[in-house]
Design a protein around this motif. Structure first.
Motif, mmCIF file in Angstrom:
data_model
loop_
_atom_site.group_PDB
_atom_site.id
_atom_site.type_symbol
_atom_site.label_atom_id
_atom_site.label_comp_id
_atom_site.label_asym_id
_atom_site.label_seq_id
_atom_site.Cartn_x
_atom_site.Cartn_y
_atom_site.Cartn_z
ATOM 1 N N GLN A 38 -9.866 5.059 -7.930
ATOM 2 C CA GLN A 38 -8.492 4.550 -7.813
ATOM 3 C C GLN A 38 -7.924 4.187 -9.183
ATOM 4 O O GLN A 38 -8.610 3.586 -10.015
ATOM 5 N N LYS A 40 -4.615 2.291 -11.030
ATOM 6 C CA LYS A 40 -3.432 1.453 -10.856
ATOM 7 C C LYS A 40 -2.324 1.920 -11.806
ATOM 8 O O LYS A 40 -2.553 2.056 -13.002
ATOM 9 N N TRP A 45 0.159 -2.868 -6.557
ATOM 10 C CA TRP A 45 0.782 -2.346 -5.337
ATOM 11 C C TRP A 45 1.099 -0.843 -5.394
ATOM 12 O O TRP A 45 1.272 -0.220 -4.359
ATOM 13 N N LYS A 47 -0.519 2.717 -6.678
ATOM 14 C CA LYS A 47 -1.773 3.242 -7.194
ATOM 15 C C LYS A 47 -1.901 4.730 -6.863
ATOM 16 O O LYS A 47 -1.192 5.258 -5.995
ATOM 17 N N HIS A 49 -4.748 7.061 -5.313
ATOM 18 C CA HIS A 49 -5.942 6.855 -4.499
ATOM 19 C C HIS A 49 -6.222 8.179 -3.776
ATOM 20 O O HIS A 49 -5.471 8.587 -2.886
ATOM 21 N N PHE A 144 -0.379 5.745 -3.171
ATOM 22 C CA PHE A 144 -0.745 4.574 -2.366
ATOM 23 C C PHE A 144 0.149 3.406 -2.761
ATOM 24 O O PHE A 144 0.009 2.852 -3.848
ATOM 25 N N ASP A 146 0.409 -0.058 -1.942
ATOM 26 C CA ASP A 146 -0.450 -1.050 -1.296
ATOM 27 C C ASP A 146 0.307 -2.370 -1.153
ATOM 28 O O ASP A 146 0.165 -3.283 -1.977
ATOM 29 N N GLU A 149 -2.315 -4.687 4.167
ATOM 30 C CA GLU A 149 -3.502 -4.189 4.844
ATOM 31 C C GLU A 149 -4.105 -5.325 5.647
ATOM 32 O O GLU A 149 -4.014 -6.502 5.276
ATOM 33 N N SER A 165 -3.858 -0.058 6.768
ATOM 34 C CA SER A 165 -3.166 -0.371 5.522
ATOM 35 C C SER A 165 -1.937 0.533 5.438
ATOM 36 O O SER A 165 -1.781 1.452 6.250
ATOM 37 N N THR A 166 -1.085 0.249 4.486
ATOM 38 C CA THR A 166 0.066 1.135 4.309
ATOM 39 C C THR A 166 -0.428 2.543 4.016
ATOM 40 O O THR A 166 -1.448 2.735 3.359
ATOM 41 N N ILE A 168 -1.228 6.377 2.813
ATOM 42 C CA ILE A 168 -1.355 7.101 1.545
ATOM 43 C C ILE A 168 -0.787 8.504 1.778
ATOM 44 O O ILE A 168 -1.130 9.163 2.761
#
Length: 258
Positions: A38, A40, A45, A47, A49, A144, A146, A149, A165-166, A168
């Motif tokens: 992953q 960032k 928030w 990313k 992924h 992603f 984020d 989650e 989670s939100t 991807i």
């Protein structure tokens, strides 16, 4: 109505497809799947992924043995249909905003079709137990956002009690989402302009031409209807004329004198 050349709209489609495929291949070859690889980008928030998506957009799946095959075939037909509709709209002179939105939707559909059709063969990422790697490739997702989650409450139907989670997603999914949102937000403007242009089209057909030459009752002179008609045959019948003979037509010959 002014017909438009759909070339520039298909050019945007090709550029978005190239961007989508380039990012997916870069993620596949240079990132490790899951949290280990992953990256960032903006805080905690936004990313990158790397995950594999065997189903539809945002990770949704069809729970059937041949669900993936049916989904791939549906994507193929949808891709052809969207492309044909884009050409149809361009030839009808649709607003540019609607055509740009349709080109984005087409790019997203084609991008995910490429994944489903070929990635199982060339990237060997078809799910275990697939009857064939063709049309069973998994879509590469990497964007992603984020923001949430956790476990969904038990009282929520279908998804209650599960961890989520939100979603991807990828660039192709983003193109479809943005294109659909543009059409929904500006549908009055897009389809209102199209309706206005259609209403200005000239009326064609035999009815229109006949209506332009046929007389209408209000243009008939009523005074002519009230005037008595005279028949020339009646006037001729009152003349005391003799029947025409050759002698009456030829001039009189001069009299001879001896």
């Amino acid at each position: 109505m002014i017909q438009k050349n759909p070339f520039k709209f298909f050019l945007l489609t090709l550029l978005l497809i190239a961007l989508d495929q380039g990012v997916k291949l870069a993620v596949h070859f240079y990132m490790a799947p899951g949290f280990a690889g992953q990256v960032k980008l903006v805080g905690d928030w936004f990313k990158l992924h790397y995950v594999l998506n065997p189903g539809m957009a945002f990770g949704m799946q069809l729970g059937h043995e041949y669900g993936k095959l049916l989904l791939s075939i549906f994507r193929l037909f949808a891709m052809v249909g969207i492309g044909y509709y884009l050409v149809h709209l361009a030839h009808r002179g649709a607003p540019d905003g609607l055509l740009w939105a349709m080109s984005m939707i087409l790019a997203g559909a084609v991008g995910n079709v490429i994944d489903s059709t070929f990635y199982g063969v060339f990237l060997n990422n078809a799910p275990y137990g697939s009857p064939t790697p063709w049309f069973h490739g998994q879509v590469i997702d990497m964007i992603f956002v984020d923001v949430w989650e956790g476990f969904i409450p038990e009282w929520v139907p279908v998804w209650g009690g599960q961890y989520y989670s939100t979603p991807i997603f990828n660039i192709a999914d983003s193109c479809i989402f943005i294109g659909v949102c543009l059409i929904l937000f500006f549908q009055r403007r897009f389809f209102g302009e199209q309706h206005a242009e259609d209403s200005l089209l000239p009326i064609s057909g035999p009815d229109a031409t006949e209506a332009s030459v046929l007389p209408t009752p209000e243009f008939i002179d009523e005074t002519q209807e009230n005037e008595p008609r005279t028949d020339e045959s009646d006037d001729n019948s009152s003349d005391d004329s003799q029947p025409v003979t050759p002698e009456s037509v030829l001039p009189d010959e001069p009299k001879r004198t001896e």
